[in-house]
Design a protein around this motif. Sequence first.
Motif, PDB file in Angstrom:
ATOM      1  N   UNK A  42       2.204  16.622  -6.439  1.00 41.62           N
ATOM      2  CA  UNK A  42       1.363  15.617  -7.081  1.00 41.62           C
ATOM      3  C   UNK A  42       2.234  14.551  -7.730  1.00 41.62           C
ATOM      4  N   UNK A  43       1.878  13.288  -7.496  1.00 43.60           N
ATOM      5  CA  UNK A  43       2.645  12.155  -8.013  1.00 43.60           C
ATOM      6  C   UNK A  43       1.659  11.092  -8.495  1.00 43.60           C
ATOM      7  N   UNK A  44       1.880  10.563  -9.698  1.00 45.69           N
ATOM      8  CA  UNK A  44       1.032   9.443 -10.123  1.00 45.69           C
ATOM      9  C   UNK A  44       1.837   8.151 -10.284  1.00 45.69           C
ATOM     10  N   UNK A  45       3.108   8.187  -9.894  1.00 47.34           N
ATOM     11  CA  UNK A  45       3.954   6.986  -9.967  1.00 47.34           C
ATOM     12  C   UNK A  45       3.963   6.285  -8.610  1.00 47.34           C
ATOM     13  N   UNK A  46       2.834   5.754  -8.218  1.00 46.76           N
ATOM     14  CA  UNK A  46       2.672   5.117  -6.903  1.00 46.76           C
ATOM     15  C   UNK A  46       2.158   3.703  -7.115  1.00 46.76           C
ATOM     16  N   UNK A  47       2.702   2.760  -6.336  1.00 48.80           N
ATOM     17  CA  UNK A  47       2.262   1.380  -6.464  1.00 48.80           C
ATOM     18  C   UNK A  47       2.623   0.600  -5.210  1.00 48.80           C
ATOM     19  N   UNK A  48       1.947  -0.523  -4.998  1.00 48.65           N
ATOM     20  CA  UNK A  48       2.298  -1.409  -3.892  1.00 48.65           C
ATOM     21  C   UNK A  48       3.477  -2.278  -4.310  1.00 48.65           C
ATOM     22  N   UNK A  49       4.267  -2.686  -3.311  1.00 51.57           N
ATOM     23  CA  UNK A  49       5.409  -3.565  -3.555  1.00 51.57           C
ATOM     24  C   UNK A  49       5.247  -4.866  -2.787  1.00 51.57           C
ATOM     25  N   UNK A  50       4.912  -4.755  -1.500  1.00 48.65           N
ATOM     26  CA  UNK A  50       4.901  -5.931  -0.636  1.00 48.65           C
ATOM     27  C   UNK A  50       3.871  -5.750   0.469  1.00 48.65           C
ATOM     28  N   UNK A  52       4.136  -7.931   3.238  1.00 50.90           N
ATOM     29  CA  UNK A  52       4.888  -8.298   4.432  1.00 50.90           C
ATOM     30  C   UNK A  52       6.373  -8.303   4.133  1.00 50.90           C
ATOM     31  N   UNK A  53       7.086  -7.244   4.457  1.00 45.86           N
ATOM     32  CA  UNK A  53       6.617  -6.053   5.162  1.00 45.86           C
ATOM     33  C   UNK A  53       5.801  -5.154   4.225  1.00 45.86           C
ATOM     34  N   UNK A  54       5.001  -4.243   4.795  1.00 51.28           N
ATOM     35  CA  UNK A  54       4.177  -3.363   3.953  1.00 51.28           C
ATOM     36  C   UNK A  54       5.044  -2.288   3.286  1.00 51.28           C
ATOM     37  N   UNK A  55       5.224  -2.423   1.963  1.00 55.08           N
ATOM     38  CA  UNK A  55       6.068  -1.503   1.210  1.00 55.08           C
ATOM     39  C   UNK A  55       5.307  -0.943   0.021  1.00 55.08           C
ATOM     40  N   UNK A  56       5.554   0.330  -0.280  1.00 53.26           N
ATOM     41  CA  UNK A  56       5.039   0.977  -1.475  1.00 53.26           C
ATOM     42  C   UNK A  56       6.203   1.638  -2.201  1.00 53.26           C
ATOM     43  N   UNK A 136      14.302   9.519  -9.147  1.00 53.58           N
ATOM     44  CA  UNK A 136      14.739   8.761  -7.974  1.00 53.58           C
ATOM     45  C   UNK A 136      13.539   7.933  -7.538  1.00 53.58           C
ATOM     46  N   UNK A 137      13.764   6.658  -7.310  1.00 57.65           N
ATOM     47  CA  UNK A 137      12.708   5.723  -6.917  1.00 57.65           C
ATOM     48  C   UNK A 137      12.770   5.545  -5.403  1.00 57.65           C
ATOM     49  N   UNK A 138      11.648   5.804  -4.747  1.00 49.71           N
ATOM     50  CA  UNK A 138      11.542   5.683  -3.296  1.00 49.71           C
ATOM     51  C   UNK A 138      10.772   4.408  -2.965  1.00 49.71           C
ATOM     52  N   UNK A 139      11.375   3.525  -2.206  1.00 47.01           N
ATOM     53  CA  UNK A 139      10.682   2.366  -1.649  1.00 47.01           C
ATOM     54  C   UNK A 139      10.458   2.700  -0.185  1.00 47.01           C
ATOM     55  N   UNK A 140       9.210   2.644   0.242  1.00 48.07           N
ATOM     56  CA  UNK A 140       8.824   3.178   1.549  1.00 48.07           C
ATOM     57  C   UNK A 140       8.106   2.136   2.379  1.00 48.07           C
ATOM     58  N   UNK A 141       8.437   2.087   3.657  1.00 48.16           N
ATOM     59  CA  UNK A 141       7.748   1.200   4.599  1.00 48.16           C
ATOM     60  C   UNK A 141       6.517   1.919   5.138  1.00 48.16           C
ATOM     61  N   UNK A 142       5.350   1.329   4.961  1.00 49.34           N
ATOM     62  CA  UNK A 142       4.111   1.912   5.469  1.00 49.34           C
ATOM     63  C   UNK A 142       4.035   1.631   6.966  1.00 49.34           C
ATOM     64  N   UNK A 143       3.931   2.702   7.772  1.00 50.74           N
ATOM     65  CA  UNK A 143       3.855   2.545   9.223  1.00 50.74           C
ATOM     66  C   UNK A 143       2.433   2.738   9.747  1.00 50.74           C
ATOM     67  N   UNK A 144       1.592   3.422   8.981  1.00 51.49           N
ATOM     68  CA  UNK A 144       0.171   3.539   9.317  1.00 51.49           C
ATOM     69  C   UNK A 144      -0.584   3.949   8.062  1.00 51.49           C
ATOM     70  N   UNK A 145      -1.881   3.712   8.081  1.00 52.80           N
ATOM     71  CA  UNK A 145      -2.715   4.081   6.933  1.00 52.80           C
ATOM     72  C   UNK A 145      -4.160   4.163   7.375  1.00 52.80           C
ATOM     73  N   UNK A 146      -4.961   4.842   6.558  1.00 49.16           N
ATOM     74  CA  UNK A 146      -6.413   4.807   6.715  1.00 49.16           C
ATOM     75  C   UNK A 146      -7.022   4.896   5.327  1.00 49.16           C
TER      76      UNK A 146
END
Length: 165
Positions: A42-50, A52-56, A136-146
């Motif tokens: 469980x994680x509540x430290x989630x947010x959008x970054x960008x 284009x490109x789609x990053x969270x 540790x902060x993870x910046x992640x590229x979103x490759x698919x979503x629903x």
Amino acid sequence: MSQNAPVAEDFSRSFRNALGRFATGITVVTMRTPTGELIGLTVNSFNSVSLDPPLVVWSLSSNLPSLKLFEDCEYYAINVLAADQEAVSQRFASRMADRFAGLGFDHGLGGAPLLHGCCARFVCRNTTRYAGGDHVIFVSEVVSFDRSDADPLVYFGGAYRHLTP
């Protein structure tokens, strides 16, 4: 020291309580290890970054045993919990041996578990990590979503909350 300044041992608790005044959604971040083991927390430290490109972005405590697994995996899923998934949040925050037992899920890239019933699910490529204090902060590229129209599970002031119309 001024009278209003918290003593050192009270600072962490006071800071945490102040941060708790910001309402967040609740996510479960999941992945599959190279040996096929399913990992999730469980994680509540989630947010959008960008867009284009789609990053969270999300973060993970540096002292968790699963940290190295998340740092080394290629893909993971970020499952945004719906209002009726409090038990799922608690399950993945616990030390329960098999957190996936009895839960329905689909398989994303790399076998990342996509939990059923969520209001949104993101499959992410593990792209960039930064040291951030005790996390540790993870910046992640979103490759698919629903997504669905379900209301989200919200956390505020140290408790689960629900949106009201």
